[in-house]
Design an enzyme around this catalytic site. Sequence first.
Site, PDB file in Angstrom:
ATOM      1  CG  HIS A   1      46.561   7.780  23.590  1.00 33.60           C
ATOM      2  ND1 HIS A   1      46.891   7.126  22.437  1.00 33.60           N
ATOM      3  CD2 HIS A   1      45.325   8.311  23.385  1.00 33.60           C
ATOM      4  CE1 HIS A   1      45.905   7.243  21.569  1.00 33.60           C
ATOM      5  NE2 HIS A   1      44.939   7.962  22.113  1.00 33.60           N
TER       6      HIS A   1
ATOM      7  CG  HIS B   1      38.446  13.127  14.842  1.00 33.28           C
ATOM      8  ND1 HIS B   1      37.516  13.395  15.816  1.00 33.28           N
ATOM      9  CD2 HIS B   1      39.365  12.320  15.398  1.00 33.28           C
ATOM     10  CE1 HIS B   1      37.862  12.760  16.924  1.00 33.28           C
ATOM     11  NE2 HIS B   1      38.979  12.101  16.706  1.00 33.28           N
TER      12      HIS B   1
ATOM     13  CG  HIS C   1      49.072   8.576  19.747  1.00 32.26           C
ATOM     14  ND1 HIS C   1      49.031   9.623  20.640  1.00 32.26           N
ATOM     15  CD2 HIS C   1      47.870   8.579  19.109  1.00 32.26           C
ATOM     16  CE1 HIS C   1      47.865  10.246  20.531  1.00 32.26           C
ATOM     17  NE2 HIS C   1      47.135   9.629  19.619  1.00 32.26           N
TER      18      HIS C   1
END
Length: 512
Positions: A23, A150, A20
Amino acid sequence: MGRDVFYITTPIYYPNDVPHIGHAYTSVAADFVARYHRLRGEEVVHLTGVDEHGLKLQRAAEAAGMDPQAWVDSIDPKWREVWARLDIAYDDYIRTTEPRHEAAVRKILQAVHENGRGDIYLGTYEGLYCVACEAYYTEDDLKDGNCPIHGRPVEVMKEENYFFRLSAYADRLLEHYERNPSAVQPDARRNEVLSTIRGGLKDFSVSRTSFDWGVRLPWDEKHICYVWFDALTNYITAAGYADDPQRFARVWPANIHLMAKDILRFHAIYWPAMLMAAGVEPARQVWVHGYLLVGGEKMSKTKLTGIHPFQLTDHFGTDSYRYYFMREISFGQDGSFSWESMTERHNADLANGLGNLASRVLAMLGSYFEGSVPEPVVDGAEADLPTVVADVVCRYDEHMLAVQLQQGLAAVWEIVARANHYLVEKEPWKLAKDDSKRGEVASVLYASAEVLRILAILIRPIMPGAAERLWEQLGVELPLASQQVPGAVAWGGLAPGTKTTKGAALFPRLES
Ligand code: MSP
């Protein structure tokens, strides 16, 4: 020392899905910096790649009903395709499943294991593991009982592991960072690292027995090397650690490891300690940028907020994409992306700024001089343009060496603004109506075309495609790739008689 290689790395990405724009942010920045150093005539090694081992990948493969190797083989092209479209000119691309990497991992493990200080020892570990991070956490680290990065549940893991004696390296790490004050940048990140080290370091496990997708420990094949120990080693694999000592001596230590803050502790604490334990010098610098945020949170695949780069390049083009992220966000800070601000930047800086400058100058050269660069004949007609250019060239260089990417581009656009303003002041289109002013028109257009030549060279690291198109329109015979700073951007390099053409607009305006 005779070492003249500039070695820059991105993290190796987990290829459990397509990239995405988060990155791509790291990779575009690394490419911009790498290309700038090439522009200075340095030999550059820009390394990127994929991190293909570990539990996360093994599970992704299982979910896809594939064997892990077949799974990573099938995903890898989707990453390379993105880097190709974004003009990321890496010099080496590593996959951790390659034999050269396995050799390096076994070599560093062996070196640490045999260093005579007992830095790798056998123990039992029970802890909370986040598979997405591939890292253990303590109860205190968790946010609402979930992984702090996360936001997903962690798993209780208990197994026999080999441990790395990180706790023994606190003093040496502190000494390393005291001796090398810019080894972590920006300074706020350096302070964070120092306080983590001062707060005490815990040994970490370097092996797993609960799954088998990874490199086996050379002295105990039941154990699989911990994926972070494996992954970090990629930086020395590619420099020739296991198979090319001469190259290794030339290329290592890396100048810059570039990454976002999520993986700072691995790079600024684990990694230098691992290298020290193996008798290898740590990298010179870890450079930490911020996150691309969506709705105030880190853009991520896990949270389904990832935007694929092609969704933007299809509309804005590769050059505009690269420019936007580097110009809009202060490198080192978090930043948000929006379609509106991207359109605004594109139209203001590229279409109206640089693009308009180029099209006006090339059109006038066509109309008044049949597309042939005229001789400048009027002394002083170039006004302060040479001074502005020289000053920017100097500041651009300072910013780029300090990885102040936003300021570097802002400096280059001072030339664009000044040159557009210069045309408004001189009004060559009016002068051209008066035959007695021919010399002045020639001189003004020479100066303007010379600015375009210099800009093409300066923007090449950030917008390689647009730079090449501009260069072609200018008609300079030498290849753009042969032009280096500062020599090639000295004022007056454009040869009168050069045949220009007004081609397609460099950056078509976009509807908002
Ligand atoms: N595989 C590990 C790195 C091993 S390096 C020895 C890893 N991979 S990753 O694919 O999850 O992330 C790699 C890097 O991508 C991050 O550190 C960061 O540099 C970049 N980014 C991922 N998401 C990002 C944003 N939303 N914003 C900015 N950078 C982001 O961690």
